[in-house]
Scaffold this active site. Sequence first.
Site, PDB file in Angstrom:
ATOM      1  N   HIS A   1       0.980  -1.169  -0.174  1.00 19.54           N
ATOM      2  CA  HIS A   1      -0.189   0.023   0.014  1.00 19.54           C
ATOM      3  C   HIS A   1       1.000   1.257  -0.027  1.00 19.54           C
ATOM      4  CE1 HIS A   1      -3.022   3.046   1.140  1.00 19.54           C
ATOM      5  NE2 HIS A   1      -3.795   2.318   0.865  1.00 19.54           N
TER       6      HIS A   1
ATOM      7  N   GLU B   1      -3.847   2.302  -7.257  1.00 17.85           N
ATOM      8  CA  GLU B   1      -4.385   3.549  -6.274  1.00 17.85           C
ATOM      9  C   GLU B   1      -3.574   4.489  -6.603  1.00 17.85           C
ATOM     10  OE1 GLU B   1      -6.509   2.011  -2.507  1.00 17.85           O
ATOM     11  OE2 GLU B   1      -4.368   1.920  -2.128  1.00 17.85           O
TER      12      GLU B   1
HETATM   13  P1  13P Z   1      -9.940   6.282   0.405  1.00 17.89           P
HETATM   14  O1  13P Z   1     -10.919   5.254  -0.121  1.00 17.89           O
HETATM   15  O2  13P Z   1     -10.047   6.567   1.698  1.00 17.89           O
HETATM   16  O3  13P Z   1      -9.448   7.083  -0.530  1.00 17.89           O
HETATM   17  O4  13P Z   1      -8.572   4.994   0.622  1.00 17.89           O
HETATM   18  C1  13P Z   1      -8.290   4.271  -0.611  1.00 17.89           C
HETATM   19  C2  13P Z   1      -7.099   3.432   0.025  1.00 17.89           C
HETATM   20  O5  13P Z   1      -6.066   3.660   0.358  1.00 17.89           O
HETATM   21  C3  13P Z   1      -7.646   1.927  -0.163  1.00 17.89           C
HETATM   22  O6  13P Z   1      -6.484   1.163   0.263  1.00 17.89           O
END
Ligand code: 13P
Length: 241
Positions: free
Chosen positions: A96, A166
Amino acid sequence: MIKLSKFSSIFVANWKLNGNLSFINQYLDSLKVNPSQLNCVIICPPTIYLNNFNSILKNCYLGSQDISKFESGAYTGEISSKSLNDFGVKFCIVGHSERRQYFNENNNDIKNKASKLIKNNIIPIICIGESLKQKNENKTIEVLSYQINNSIPSESNQHNTIIAYEPIWAIGTGLTPTIDEIENLHYLIRKNNIKIENFKILYGGSVNLQNSREIINLTNVDGALIGGASLKIDEFNQMIA
Ligand code: 13P
């Protein structure tokens, strides 16, 4: 290992460092997962609470937010992939951006973690994503390809590994790429990196009730990795319905 090919959409609730016992009890009382076999719902609470979910979760799966890159030994404070099995954990997020940024994890660490997980029959959800600076310098594709080439172990395949894209600038900010940009990036991630062409690829970053349906329905998006909105049980129930 869970058979990923049977799912049309995968929803991962990443609670991050949130929640306590009373929150968990309320959440589990209210969580409504349709027993449809098409949706895969994965809840990732803080590690210390994993055992509170084991054997209680119905129609969904338990995930961890991270794991040690080591198997066993003198590594104080670490938790091994093998021990996750004892608590019924089937999935684990690795790499992450918050781990990469605040805990100095590099692609090699992530590769080692994913490899240990696969060995222990747990599916790694390997995160990739570019910063705002990298995006503004038009380096998104280059950055993602580098992360893919260096953080996915050779034993990964479409059956035992999930990828989550992400964009770092979209996490917790309320900002997202446009729907067309998300589809286009997911398409390019597949096409530019043949070894992951058929992997499940999730989108994460400010997914909420307003945008989730449109994102999930994109051809090259196989699900969502959800942070903040996954803590709001009513909202999360509607997203996974
Ligand atoms: P948010 O949905 O709060 O933007 O976070 C995304 C995330 O980091 C999920 O791993």
